[in-house]
Design a protein around this motif. Sequence first.
Motif, PDB file in Angstrom:
ATOM      1  N   THR A  20       0.860  -1.178   0.000  1.00 27.27           N
ATOM      2  CA  THR A  20       0.000   0.000   0.000  1.00 27.27           C
ATOM      3  C   THR A  20       0.893   1.225   0.000  1.00 27.27           C
ATOM      4  O   THR A  20       2.043   1.163   0.454  1.00 27.27           O
ATOM      5  CB  THR A  20      -0.932   0.031   1.223  1.00 27.27           C
ATOM      6  OG1 THR A  20      -1.895   1.089   1.079  1.00 27.27           O
ATOM      7  CG2 THR A  20      -0.171   0.240   2.515  1.00 27.27           C
ATOM      8  N   THR A  24      -8.997   2.295   4.254  1.00 28.77           N
ATOM      9  CA  THR A  24      -9.706   2.022   3.013  1.00 28.77           C
ATOM     10  C   THR A  24      -9.491   3.124   1.985  1.00 28.77           C
ATOM     11  O   THR A  24      -9.106   4.255   2.333  1.00 28.77           O
ATOM     12  CB  THR A  24     -11.218   1.850   3.272  1.00 28.77           C
ATOM     13  OG1 THR A  24     -11.856   1.403   2.058  1.00 28.77           O
ATOM     14  CG2 THR A  24     -11.850   3.168   3.708  1.00 28.77           C
ATOM     15  N   THR A  25      -9.729   2.791   0.727  1.00 37.45           N
ATOM     16  CA  THR A  25      -9.623   3.795  -0.327  1.00 37.45           C
ATOM     17  C   THR A  25     -10.683   4.878  -0.137  1.00 37.45           C
ATOM     18  O   THR A  25     -11.772   4.614   0.368  1.00 37.45           O
ATOM     19  CB  THR A  25      -9.787   3.143  -1.715  1.00 37.45           C
ATOM     20  OG1 THR A  25      -9.660   4.147  -2.719  1.00 37.45           O
ATOM     21  CG2 THR A  25     -11.138   2.449  -1.858  1.00 37.45           C
ATOM     22  N   TYR A  58     -11.795   2.890  -7.773  1.00 31.00           N
ATOM     23  CA  TYR A  58     -10.820   2.849  -8.864  1.00 31.00           C
ATOM     24  C   TYR A  58     -10.799   1.461  -9.499  1.00 31.00           C
ATOM     25  O   TYR A  58     -11.276   0.475  -8.907  1.00 31.00           O
ATOM     26  CB  TYR A  58      -9.421   3.243  -8.376  1.00 31.00           C
ATOM     27  CG  TYR A  58      -8.796   2.324  -7.356  1.00 31.00           C
ATOM     28  CD1 TYR A  58      -7.946   1.286  -7.737  1.00 31.00           C
ATOM     29  CD2 TYR A  58      -9.022   2.514  -5.985  1.00 31.00           C
ATOM     30  CE1 TYR A  58      -7.347   0.455  -6.807  1.00 31.00           C
ATOM     31  CE2 TYR A  58      -8.433   1.685  -5.037  1.00 31.00           C
ATOM     32  CZ  TYR A  58      -7.600   0.656  -5.455  1.00 31.00           C
ATOM     33  OH  TYR A  58      -7.018  -0.160  -4.521  1.00 31.00           O
ATOM     34  N   ASP A  83     -12.712  -2.800  -0.178  1.00 27.97           N
ATOM     35  CA  ASP A  83     -11.397  -2.536   0.396  1.00 27.97           C
ATOM     36  C   ASP A  83     -11.500  -2.218   1.888  1.00 27.97           C
ATOM     37  O   ASP A  83     -11.778  -1.094   2.275  1.00 27.97           O
ATOM     38  CB  ASP A  83     -10.746  -1.372  -0.358  1.00 27.97           C
ATOM     39  CG  ASP A  83      -9.415  -0.949   0.237  1.00 27.97           C
ATOM     40  OD1 ASP A  83      -8.843  -1.734   1.014  1.00 27.97           O
ATOM     41  OD2 ASP A  83      -8.951   0.156  -0.084  1.00 27.97           O
ATOM     42  N   SER A 111     -14.788   1.526  -1.557  1.00 27.76           N
ATOM     43  CA  SER A 111     -14.514   1.798  -0.148  1.00 27.76           C
ATOM     44  C   SER A 111     -15.224   0.801   0.765  1.00 27.76           C
ATOM     45  O   SER A 111     -16.244   0.210   0.409  1.00 27.76           O
ATOM     46  CB  SER A 111     -14.977   3.219   0.191  1.00 27.76           C
ATOM     47  OG  SER A 111     -14.944   3.446   1.587  1.00 27.76           O
TER      48      SER A 111
END
Length: 418
Positions: free
Chosen positions: A109, A202-203, A207, A234, A256
Amino acid sequence: MPQTQIESPPSDETGASLSARPVSGQSASTPLSRQQPSGATAALVLADGTVFWGKGLGATGTAVGEVCFNTSMTGYQEIITDPSYAGQIITFTFPHIGNVGTNPEDIETTTPAARGVVIRMDVTEPSNWRAVQHLDAWLKSQNLVGIAGVDTRALTRRIRDLGAPQGCIAHSADGNLAIDDYKSEASAWAGLEGMDLAAEVTTRQTYSWDQTGWSIADGYGSLAHAKHHVVAVDYGAKRNILRCLASEGCRVTVVSASATAEEILSHEPDGIFLSNGPGDPAATGLYAVPTLRALLDKNLPVFGICLGHQILALALGAKTHKMHLGHRGGNHPVKDLTTGKVEITSQNHGFVVDAKSLPDGVEETHISLFDKTNEGLRVKDRPVFSVQYHPEASPGPQDSHYLFKRFVNLLDERAQKT
């Protein structure tokens, strides 16, 4: 880059480390001597006042978290950048950490969520053709505090016997270390139980992912022809998990942890993947469980790992609880009860699904051969399964890669029916 010299902790005439050695007649839980050794620029201070002295690595400053240990012999960069380590200070039991340096390809990450790093030996100059940066410089660039020269065997035995403690890791270049303040910080920290950390890692935006696995000749590849479309939720996903999905022909859309069922279904997925992640699954489940229950009603193939496995169990009506030690390392034997085969797995979790709480219609599929705890489940009448460990093997071993193929087989079967 000049070699970072990390002196070993002072020793007695037998060579035994004095950095964390109980006084004769005291138990392992007794706070140790607070006399600062000459040259010490860092300390790990536990909530009970135990002090482990050493030399600082990486960024200066302090960080508070749960002190755990990982027994893997390789893959320290992947471990440090695993989002599942949010809120934790990682003790490496293998002594030679940093010997192959760091590189931009092996991160899991962009922004590591671990709180700090504890190692035993001096960090030597990197000796690997892929090395781009010294571990010390890389830790500084990531604002991660580290300490070297610690008797990690003594620390690991303490964790084994007494459970994972709360601790404060501190690095001061001038050696000015306020031990009492660090003890207070460690004691005041809330701990991981009841803590939702998936929301932190989390994002923040949806994407797409099409990068495939790494090869020595070409590096990472790119998915050319997708057979299926998978939405990955995620909770703290590692990049190599997404690569494994792409390598099996899946175009991946990452959403997310807080994404609703409606949002996930709007992407028209062929299947749902539930990622790994940190924190207490019961806390994360406050928003993730209702979403997952709604998704399960759609009868889509679902594959979860680690925190995703635990959240799936909660959504099905099972329970989770915190473990005394947790499982963290690359040598954990797991038995697949559906085939009878044993695989050596990579693991990183401090919470576990209570197998006795699994409801009717849900069966246990994998168990740990270390302590017989739950390592997998499946829903009997739906294409839904999950495992507690990390089949993406980052770091290895690769025994569990078959699980991605098992998921794709479910996607194939659904495609044939529709």
